[in-house]
Design a protein around this motif. Structure first.
Motif, mmCIF file in Angstrom:
data_model
loop_
_atom_site.group_PDB
_atom_site.id
_atom_site.type_symbol
_atom_site.label_atom_id
_atom_site.label_comp_id
_atom_site.label_asym_id
_atom_site.label_seq_id
_atom_site.Cartn_x
_atom_site.Cartn_y
_atom_site.Cartn_z
ATOM 1 N N THR A 222 0.823 -1.215 0.000
ATOM 2 C CA THR A 222 0.000 0.000 0.000
ATOM 3 C C THR A 222 0.851 1.255 0.000
ATOM 4 N N ASP A 271 -8.516 -6.817 -8.813
ATOM 5 C CA ASP A 271 -9.580 -6.243 -9.638
ATOM 6 C C ASP A 271 -8.936 -5.250 -10.604
ATOM 7 N N CYS A 272 -8.598 -5.716 -11.793
ATOM 8 C CA CYS A 272 -7.906 -4.877 -12.771
ATOM 9 C C CYS A 272 -8.281 -5.349 -14.168
ATOM 10 N N THR A 289 -0.714 0.375 -10.472
ATOM 11 C CA THR A 289 -1.555 0.252 -9.280
ATOM 12 C C THR A 289 -2.513 -0.909 -9.450
ATOM 13 N N TRP A 291 -5.736 -3.257 -7.429
ATOM 14 C CA TRP A 291 -6.793 -3.129 -6.435
ATOM 15 C C TRP A 291 -7.290 -4.521 -6.058
ATOM 16 N N ASN A 292 -7.605 -4.701 -4.779
ATOM 17 C CA ASN A 292 -8.220 -5.963 -4.384
ATOM 18 C C ASN A 292 -9.739 -5.827 -4.386
ATOM 19 N N ASP A 293 -10.437 -6.877 -4.011
ATOM 20 C CA ASP A 293 -11.899 -6.867 -4.080
ATOM 21 C C ASP A 293 -12.526 -5.873 -3.106
ATOM 22 N N ASP A 294 -11.776 -5.506 -2.056
ATOM 23 C CA ASP A 294 -12.296 -4.550 -1.081
ATOM 24 C C ASP A 294 -12.028 -3.105 -1.480
ATOM 25 N N GLY A 295 -11.425 -2.908 -2.664
ATOM 26 C CA GLY A 295 -11.142 -1.558 -3.128
ATOM 27 C C GLY A 295 -9.864 -0.963 -2.574
ATOM 28 N N LEU A 296 -9.031 -1.791 -1.943
ATOM 29 C CA LEU A 296 -7.757 -1.304 -1.408
ATOM 30 C C LEU A 296 -6.720 -1.265 -2.526
ATOM 31 N N GLY A 297 -6.031 -0.145 -2.659
ATOM 32 C CA GLY A 297 -5.053 0.012 -3.732
ATOM 33 C C GLY A 297 -3.643 -0.330 -3.294
#
Length: 644
Positions: A222, A271-272, A289, A291-297
């Motif tokens: 992160t 998620d890309c 960058t 992103w995971n499924d929780d929207g964390l970059g």
């Protein structure tokens, strides 16, 4: 601290009485992991008075453990060495076990403070709770988390005098790979070494990941500034996007649980856009960058691993290095995206695959340091590192030094003969320094050894297998030596699998950071190591350093010695040759010019003017402030037209 220690010991003794005498669980007096470990130790049938720790270990046990854990030791040893250096004043022993609870490597010192540790931590020793009861290593192996066990928290009275901090090691599949531990005699002080142990454990796990023959390596976090540290998440994927392995940092960042029914793929983890993986795999995408499924970059770096042949990969690496060598070398020791970082990465990968590495650089730039680093970070780390300087041996002895000799080979030889460096380097690394000065007649024999992978001792006929990786180094231009007929062209291309050029200290853009880093290392763990004054730093920054890093190390050691009772290192603590070449410019001068655009004469003039003004024109006082002889200052004043 005394009250805290007394309170700890009192609670612990009360807890032991409740548990061992009354059969009660001492909740609130003893930590839950320790209670669980005591319960397991009782289940194993142990008694607190048992003598279990120093049981004998057979030679077969030692050999079996060593052979089974060769790669684990290779991955762990460099970090264990760093920990031992870092924690030397605390009299810690550094230990690594395998997942079966057997000691595979221990770095303990000598002397009475280490006698007990050396007896306990022998290769092959079991540290399982079933064998020696509650201890940090065995408990961490079961609990799968960092553990500190000290004094009477140990189950057996036999080891109550020790304190240990233990951290689990995890393999690329998320399984326990072993334990990294620091143990010493308990002196009552708090245990504060878990953090460096955890960082070292993460670095070891990253080395394990490098063994995977994947097509794409992903580094993510992160925070971008942590990408080049052991705290970053690292994953390795095959060319279809399936996960081959991940370090613990990656698993924690993504809440990834090891599974036995297959592994997730890249698209399931991030998620890309669908083309992201293919772009990274082809080398067109190197950072971005995710992103995971929780929207964390996450900030991410991709390293594509060419799927063509090994020689094609090495050829690409060599061409990359050649193209960068045509321009001015980038500062070494910066980030891994720079030329020096790429060079080191390519050299490391080539060395792992038994491709010879040639290191070029001026005397003192750290050629042997780099060679040792390549060795320590390879699967040959458990083997010997044998260095030989080809320019320092008499011509008549160099062949026997290289290949050894049999009994009676020549007058004055050792009875029974002696092995040479090529034989002593078996299963390790042979470092041939200053190979550009090797006599021509020996170059031909060296070439034959590298081609045929065997040699004979001087005066012998029995072939001996050559089993070592080769690193060579020189301060000369081997291309020039070849053109002059002083170096064999076929040998040059044989040893030049990958060429790494080390920059001189004067060409390095990270001089200030390097100086501060080396000063801290030379000072060791001193509580009040002197800092560099602005004037002293200016002298170090503008000196030409003909001896490079080696000379800088000598200068800093001398300065620390002379400034032992001071809070800072000042110009008078530096060697005379530095002061004669460059006078210190007062750091507080409001009119201080840009030193980068000034020549040496201008620097001297500014320094002399400032010193004379500060001392009211008194030549003797000005000379003392500049740390030069009065006659030297008179000469400078005349040169600058400041004295009639």
């Amino acid at each position: 601290m005394g009250e805290q220690l007394a309170s700890f010991e009192a609670r612990l003794e009360q807890g032991r009485r409740q548990f061992f005498e009354h059969g009660h669980s001492p909740a609130g007096l003893v930590s839950p992991p320790v209670i669980r470990s005591w319960e397991r130790s009782v289940t194993h049938g142990l008694q607190t008075g048992d003598a279990r720790v120093l049981s004998p270990i057979s030679r077969d046990q030692v050999q079996a453990v060593t052979e089974r854990n060769h790669r684990l030791v290779a991955c762990a040893l460099p970090e264990m060495e760093r920990l031992r250096t870092m924690m030397a004043r605390g009299h810690w022993g550094i230990v690594c076990t395998d997942p079966d609870g057997r000691v595979v490597k221990a770095l303990c010192g000598t002397g009475t403070s280490f006698d007990g540790l050396n007896q306990i931590f022998q290769v092959g020793r079991s540290i399982l709770e079933a064998d020696i009861g509650t201890n940090g290593l065995g408990c961490a192996l079961i609990e799968r988390q960092p553990i500190v066990i000290r004094a009477a928290e140990h189950f057996l009275d036999e080891i109550r005098s020790f304190a240990c901090a233990s951290v689990p090691l995890f393999d690329p599949a998320g399984r326990i790979a072993g334990i990294l531990d620091a143990t010493r005699y308990c002196d009552g002080s708090p245990i504060t070494v878990l953090e460096p142990l955890a960082i070292a454990a993460r670095a070891i796990e990253n080395r394990m990941l490098d063994d995977l023959a994947g097509s794409l390596r992903l580094c993510f976090h992160t925070r971008a500034e942590l990408l080049a540290t052991p705290l970053a998440g690292v994953m390795v994927f095959d060319d279809t996007g399936h996960l081959l392995g991940a370090n613990q940092a990656a698993r924690q960042l993504l809440h990834l649980i090891p599974q036995s029914d297959g592994s997730p793929n890249f698209a399931q983890l991030f998620d890309c856009p669908a083309e992201t993986f293919n772009q990274a795999l082809s080398g067109r995408l190197t950072q971005g960058t995710l992103w995971n499924d929780d929207g964390l970059g996450f900030e991410a770096r991709f390293e594509a691993r060419d799927r063509s042949s090994l020689m094609a990969r090495i050829g690409n690496a060599v061409r990359t290095l050649r193209s960068t060598e045509e321009s001015r070398p980038a500062p070494a020791g910066t980030d891994t995206d720079g030329t020096a970082g790429r060079a080191l990465h390519i050299a490391r990968r080539a060395f792992e695959r038994d491709i010879p590495v040639l290191i070029n650089g001026e005397t003192g730039t750290g050629k042997e340091v780099l060679a040792r680093r390549l060795h320590d970070e390879s699967d040959r780390a458990a083997g010997p590192f044998v260095a030989i300087n080809c320019s320092s041996l008499p011509a008549g002895l160099i062949e026997s030094e290289f290949f050894g000799y049999e009994d009676g080979a020549f007058t004055g030889g050792r009875r029974g003969g002696a092995p040479g460096k090529f034989e002593l380097a078996r299963s390790g690394t042979l470092f041939l320094d200053e190979i550009g000065d090797m006599p021509l007649e020996l170059q031909g024999r060296l070439l034959r050894v590298l081609q045929e992978r065997n040699f004979t001792r001087l005066g012998g006929a029995r072939p001996i297998r050559f089993d070592a990786r080769i690193i060579t180094a020189t301060h000369r231009s081997l291309e020039g030596r070849v053109a002059e007929g002083l170096f064999r062209e076929d040998l040059y291309y044989r040893i030049k699998g990958v060429k790494v050029c080390l920059p001189t200290l004067r060409d390095r853009g990270d001089r200030a950071a390097l100086i501060n880093s080396m000063l801290a290392r030379e000072a060791g763990t001193a509580m009040a190591a002197p800092r560099l004054s602005a004037e002293a730093m200016h002298i170090l920054m503008t000196y030409s350093w003909p001896g490079n890093i080696r000379q800088l190390g000598h200068v800093l050691r001398l300065a620390l010695t002379l400034a032992e009772d001071d809070t800072e290192i000042r110009p008078e603590h530096l060697p005379e040759e530095l002061l004669e070449c460059q006078a210190a410019i007062p750091a507080h001068s409001a009119a201080r010019p840009d030193i980068r655009s000034m020549c040496l004469r201008e620097l001297e003039l500014e320094a002399v003017k400032a010193a004379m003004a500060r001392c009211g024109g008194n030549v003797s006082a000005a000379a003392r402030s500049l740390k030069v002889a009065r006659a030297t200052l008179y000469r400078k004043l005349k040169q600058f037209g400041m004295l009639a």
